[in-house]
Design an enzyme around this catalytic site. Structure first.
Site, PDB file in Angstrom:
ATOM      1  CG  ASP A  70     -50.922 -46.472-113.745  1.00  0.00           C
ATOM      2  OD1 ASP A  70     -51.954 -47.320-114.128  1.00  0.00           O
ATOM      3  OD2 ASP A  70     -50.800 -45.303-114.190  1.00  0.00           O
ATOM      4  CD  GLU A 141     -52.531 -43.674-118.337  1.00  0.00           C
ATOM      5  OE1 GLU A 141     -52.969 -42.646-118.453  1.00  0.00           O
ATOM      6  OE2 GLU A 141     -52.890 -44.357-117.637  1.00  0.00           O
ATOM      7  CD  GLU A 207     -58.998 -47.452-118.938  1.00  0.00           C
ATOM      8  OE1 GLU A 207     -57.475 -47.738-119.103  1.00  0.00           O
ATOM      9  OE2 GLU A 207     -59.517 -47.578-117.847  1.00  0.00           O
TER      10      GLU A 207
HETATM   11  O1  KIV Z   1     -53.000 -49.927-114.915  1.00  0.00           O
HETATM   12  C1  KIV Z   1     -53.819 -50.659-115.230  1.00  0.00           C
HETATM   13  O2  KIV Z   1     -54.407 -51.455-114.824  1.00  0.00           O
HETATM   14  C2  KIV Z   1     -54.167 -50.219-116.873  1.00  0.00           C
HETATM   15  C3  KIV Z   1     -55.348 -50.734-117.563  1.00  0.00           C
HETATM   16  C4  KIV Z   1     -56.691 -50.506-117.056  1.00  0.00           C
HETATM   17  C5  KIV Z   1     -55.221 -50.628-118.759  1.00  0.00           C
HETATM   18  O3  KIV Z   1     -53.635 -49.377-117.161  1.00  0.00           O
END
Ligand code: KIV
Length: 290
Positions: A70, A141, A207
């Site tokens: 995202d 998430e 993260e």
């Molecule tokens: O959307 C994304 O790029 C992510 C990564 C930073 C884990 O969720």
């Protein structure tokens, strides 16, 4: 670069798909290869990708999984955060990436607002990514708070990559881009990691967490941990491609190593093209038809 091992056809547990044509073999990265990689101590590599060209390049270079993140909200659509990006915006990008790869596992990121209300909404969104975009897995998430959603999606046969630590979709709730899992937060991080593993996630992104805490989580989990700013003692590393390739304007997070400066390469090329057109140096006779 060592790639996570996929057994050749002769030694594979997976049989060739008889419906996929004569040349199709068991050469794709599957979730069980993530598990094997952890057991064998082989690092897993992932990059974000939002389009066919980068997906082809990363796949051919042996990157094990591509995340249609995202983060496309920032890096494709130009939003300030990932919050506004929608499922309808991510589906065409995911489809382009999935069509471009032959080896890498393609993970579709479930955007903010597409799974929070409960397991049924989460499953509906995951099904859209699998059906309309041909993703191979989804990511969402949240630790404890997302365990019911993960479990429902997994029970429908869809692999889930979890994402804990700093979760950008909650950046307002977390008070900005903050390192997670420091001090008393370490226990919460471990609780979240165990919750997503119990719910059936095949891997978990950590993260922006302290290296020592990420190492502890990695030791405690059977599923692989994928670090984004989580130090070296995890089972794999993921980077946002526009950061690692130097496309991003301005500052990048401390955990990013820039392997190229694509922004200046492209900018120089564009300026050269403009100059050539302005001066009449392009097109030359070799670029023109008789
Ligand atoms: O959307 C994304 O790029 C992510 C990564 C930073 C884990 O969720």
């Amino acid at each position: 670069m060592p790639e996570i091992p996929i057994p050749d056809a002769a030694n594979a547990v997976e049989v060739q798909n008889p419906y996929a044509g004569a040349t199709a073999g068991p050469k794709r990265v599957r979730t069980r290869h993530f598990q094997n990689a952890k057991q064998q101590g082989i690092s897993i590599t992932g990059l974000t990708s939002y389009d066919m060209m980068t997906a082809q390049i990363f796949d051919q270079a042996g990157i094990d999984f591509l995340l249609v993140g995202d983060s496309a909200g920032n890096n494709v659509f130009g939003y300030e955060t990932t919050l506004p990006v929608t499922v309808d915006e991510l589906i065409p990008l995911t489809r382009a990436v999935a069509r471009a790869v032959t080896r890498a596992l393609v993970v579709a990121d479930m955007p903010f607002g597409s799974y929070e209300t409960g397991p049924s909404e989460a499953l509906r969104t995951a099904v859209r990514f699998m059906k309309e975009a041909q993703a191979h897995a989804v990511k969402l998430e949240g630790g404890v708070r997302s365990r019911k959603q993960i479990s429902r999606i997994v029970s429908a046969g869809i692999p889930v990559m979890a994402h804990i630590g700093f979760t950008p979709q909650s950046e307002h709730g977390l008070g900005g881009h903050m390192i997670q899992g420091r001090g008393a937060g370490a226990d919460q991080l471990i609780t979240d990691a165990l919750a997503v593993q119990d719910a059936g996630a095949f891997a978990v992104v950590l993260e922006m967490v302290p290296s020592a805490v990420a190492a502890e989580v990695t030791k405690r989990l059977e599923i692989p941990t994928i670090g984004v700013g989580a130090g070296p003692d995890v089972d794999g590393q993921l980077m946002v491609w526009t950061d690692f390739a130097g496309m991003t304007e301005g500052r990048v997070p401390r955990f990013v190593r820039q392997y190229a400066n694509m922004r200046s390469v492209l900018s120089d090329a564009v300026r050269a093209f403009k100059d050539d057109v302005d001066t009449g140096a392009y097109p030359g006779p070799e670029h023109s038809y008789e």
